[in-house]
Design a protein around this motif. Structure first.
Motif, PDB file in Angstrom:
ATOM      1  N   GLY A 192      -0.122  -0.293   1.223  1.00 52.34           N
ATOM      2  CA  GLY A 192      -0.438  -1.251   0.177  1.00 52.34           C
ATOM      3  C   GLY A 192      -0.945  -0.661  -1.119  1.00 52.34           C
ATOM      4  N   PHE A 193      -1.038   0.673  -1.210  1.00 52.28           N
ATOM      5  CA  PHE A 193      -1.586   1.290  -2.415  1.00 52.28           C
ATOM      6  C   PHE A 193      -0.548   1.313  -3.534  1.00 52.28           C
ATOM      7  CE2 PHE A 193      -3.986   5.312  -4.085  1.00 52.28           C
ATOM      8  CZ  PHE A 193      -4.424   4.590  -5.169  1.00 52.28           C
ATOM      9  N   VAL A 194       0.599   1.949  -3.275  1.00 52.87           N
ATOM     10  CA  VAL A 194       1.643   2.054  -4.291  1.00 52.87           C
ATOM     11  C   VAL A 194       2.992   1.691  -3.669  1.00 52.87           C
ATOM     12  CG1 VAL A 194       0.419   3.794  -5.654  1.00 52.87           C
ATOM     13  CG2 VAL A 194       1.981   4.528  -3.837  1.00 52.87           C
ATOM     14  N   VAL A 195       3.906   1.264  -4.534  1.00 52.60           N
ATOM     15  CA  VAL A 195       5.251   0.902  -4.119  1.00 52.60           C
ATOM     16  C   VAL A 195       6.243   1.791  -4.865  1.00 52.60           C
ATOM     17  CG1 VAL A 195       6.998  -0.913  -4.074  1.00 52.60           C
ATOM     18  CG2 VAL A 195       4.587  -1.486  -3.677  1.00 52.60           C
ATOM     19  N   ASP A 196       7.086   2.468  -4.123  1.00 56.18           N
ATOM     20  CA  ASP A 196       8.122   3.311  -4.725  1.00 56.18           C
ATOM     21  C   ASP A 196       9.191   2.401  -5.330  1.00 56.18           C
ATOM     22  OD1 ASP A 196      10.165   5.109  -5.349  1.00 56.18           O
ATOM     23  OD2 ASP A 196       9.790   6.348  -3.581  1.00 56.18           O
ATOM     24  N   LEU A 197       9.416   2.514  -6.635  1.00 57.44           N
ATOM     25  CA  LEU A 197      10.369   1.652  -7.322  1.00 57.44           C
ATOM     26  C   LEU A 197      11.806   2.136  -7.185  1.00 57.44           C
ATOM     27  CD1 LEU A 197       8.352   0.941 -10.599  1.00 57.44           C
ATOM     28  CD2 LEU A 197       8.606  -0.538  -8.599  1.00 57.44           C
ATOM     29  N   GLY A 217      -2.103  -4.148  -1.703  1.00 55.48           N
ATOM     30  CA  GLY A 217      -3.340  -3.877  -0.985  1.00 55.48           C
ATOM     31  C   GLY A 217      -4.546  -3.805  -1.916  1.00 55.48           C
ATOM     32  N   THR A 218      -5.705  -3.993  -1.341  1.00 53.74           N
ATOM     33  CA  THR A 218      -6.954  -3.887  -2.105  1.00 53.74           C
ATOM     34  C   THR A 218      -7.884  -2.817  -1.546  1.00 53.74           C
ATOM     35  OG1 THR A 218      -7.964  -5.638  -0.763  1.00 53.74           O
ATOM     36  CG2 THR A 218      -6.872  -6.298  -2.820  1.00 53.74           C
ATOM     37  N   VAL A 219      -7.643  -2.409  -0.296  1.00 51.44           N
ATOM     38  CA  VAL A 219      -8.502  -1.442   0.382  1.00 51.44           C
ATOM     39  C   VAL A 219      -7.678  -0.227   0.779  1.00 51.44           C
ATOM     40  CG1 VAL A 219      -9.999  -1.029   2.372  1.00 51.44           C
ATOM     41  CG2 VAL A 219     -10.011  -3.262   1.245  1.00 51.44           C
ATOM     42  N   LEU A 220      -8.242   0.967   0.594  1.00 47.75           N
ATOM     43  CA  LEU A 220      -7.572   2.196   1.001  1.00 47.75           C
ATOM     44  C   LEU A 220      -7.976   2.546   2.432  1.00 47.75           C
ATOM     45  CD1 LEU A 220      -7.939   4.480  -2.161  1.00 47.75           C
ATOM     46  CD2 LEU A 220      -5.968   3.119  -1.457  1.00 47.75           C
ATOM     47  N   ASN A 221      -6.992   2.735   3.271  1.00 43.12           N
ATOM     48  CA  ASN A 221      -7.242   3.096   4.661  1.00 43.12           C
ATOM     49  C   ASN A 221      -6.186   4.118   5.107  1.00 43.12           C
ATOM     50  OD1 ASN A 221      -8.263   3.180   7.242  1.00 43.12           O
ATOM     51  ND2 ASN A 221      -7.187   1.332   7.911  1.00 43.12           N
ATOM     52  N   PRO A 222      -6.600   5.393   5.231  1.00 38.24           N
ATOM     53  CA  PRO A 222      -7.950   5.944   5.091  1.00 38.24           C
ATOM     54  C   PRO A 222      -8.371   6.073   3.622  1.00 38.24           C
ATOM     55  CG  PRO A 222      -6.388   7.703   5.491  1.00 38.24           C
ATOM     56  CD  PRO A 222      -5.616   6.437   5.618  1.00 38.24           C
TER      57      PRO A 222
END
Length: 229
Positions: A192-197, A217-222
């Protein structure tokens, strides 16, 4: 008037952070009126009777920086209420942190002699008005910490960006250098961090790089921890 019966005023102060030429910068206004005439300060103002706090914060952003709701991420930071923080009387300030990408030069409003973005390293905290050095320090640490556990770093970037640009946000806000390979792996594998365009930069002046957009996404895991390998 009895000091115990003196009115209590509520204000909002804003820490507006952006990156300029790859350096973490904050918006400051030069006060035109006393107290602290001629001194640089965070943009702020008293909350009007009919306003809620968030509306007051957006009004200050618009009037003192010409920034609308679409330009910035805004969140409440903390309340500052030391009895002697304002020589005009008892003033409680609710501070907000605003983050944005490529924010325009401010068009300052009444009560300000000047306004501009300052690189953090060029600011003498002791020279700021009121308790704004404390507020600024609190906001910067909040931003640094949130980059570890949330996807907030994309707020500093345009809609399309490279992983190198994303890494530059972390390096600028944290004031450190990060290993490019390790960062790329962690950033692209965090759900959910980044989306490859599926597209690339045009390669002008260098090798083309893949373009990404902010994920949902809003939370980084890990998390991406400062000082982590």
């Amino acid at each position: 008037m009895d000091a115990a019966a003196a009115p209590i005023n509520v204000a909002v102060d804003l820490v507006v952070l952006t990156l300029r030429q790859g350096r973490l910068s904050v918006l400051l206004v030069q006060r035109e009126d006393e107290p602290y005439a001629g001194t640089w300060a965070l943009p702020g103002g008293f909350v009007q009777l009919e306003e809620d706090l968030l509306a007051a914060a957006h009004r200050v952003l618009q009037s003192e920086a010409s920034l609308g709701r679409e330009h910035t991420y805004l969140e409440q930071l903390r309340t500052f209420g030391d009895a002697g923080r304002d020589p005009r009387g008892r003033v409680i300030s609710v501070a907000f942190m605003a983050l944005g990408a490529d924010l325009p030069d401010p068009v300052f409003g009444p009560g300000a002699a000047d306004a501009r973005f300052w690189n953090l390293t060029d600011i003498d905290p002791a020279a700021l008005a009121f308790d704004h050095a404390e507020i600024l320090g609190t906001a910067v640490e909040r931003a640094r910490a949130k980059l570890e556990y949330t996807t907030l770093a994309t707020s500093f970037l345009p809609p399309e960006f490279t992983i190198s640009q994303l890494r530059g946000v972390y390096e600028s806000v944290w004031g450190t250098s990060l290993d490019p390979g390790n960062f790329h792996r962690k950033a692209t594998r965090s759900p959910g961090f980044v989306v490859d365009l599926g597209t690339q930069t045009d390669g002008t002046g260098g090798r083309p790089a893949r373009l990404f957009a902010a994920g949902e996404g809003t939370v980084l895991n890990p998390p991406l921890l400062r000082g982590g390998d």
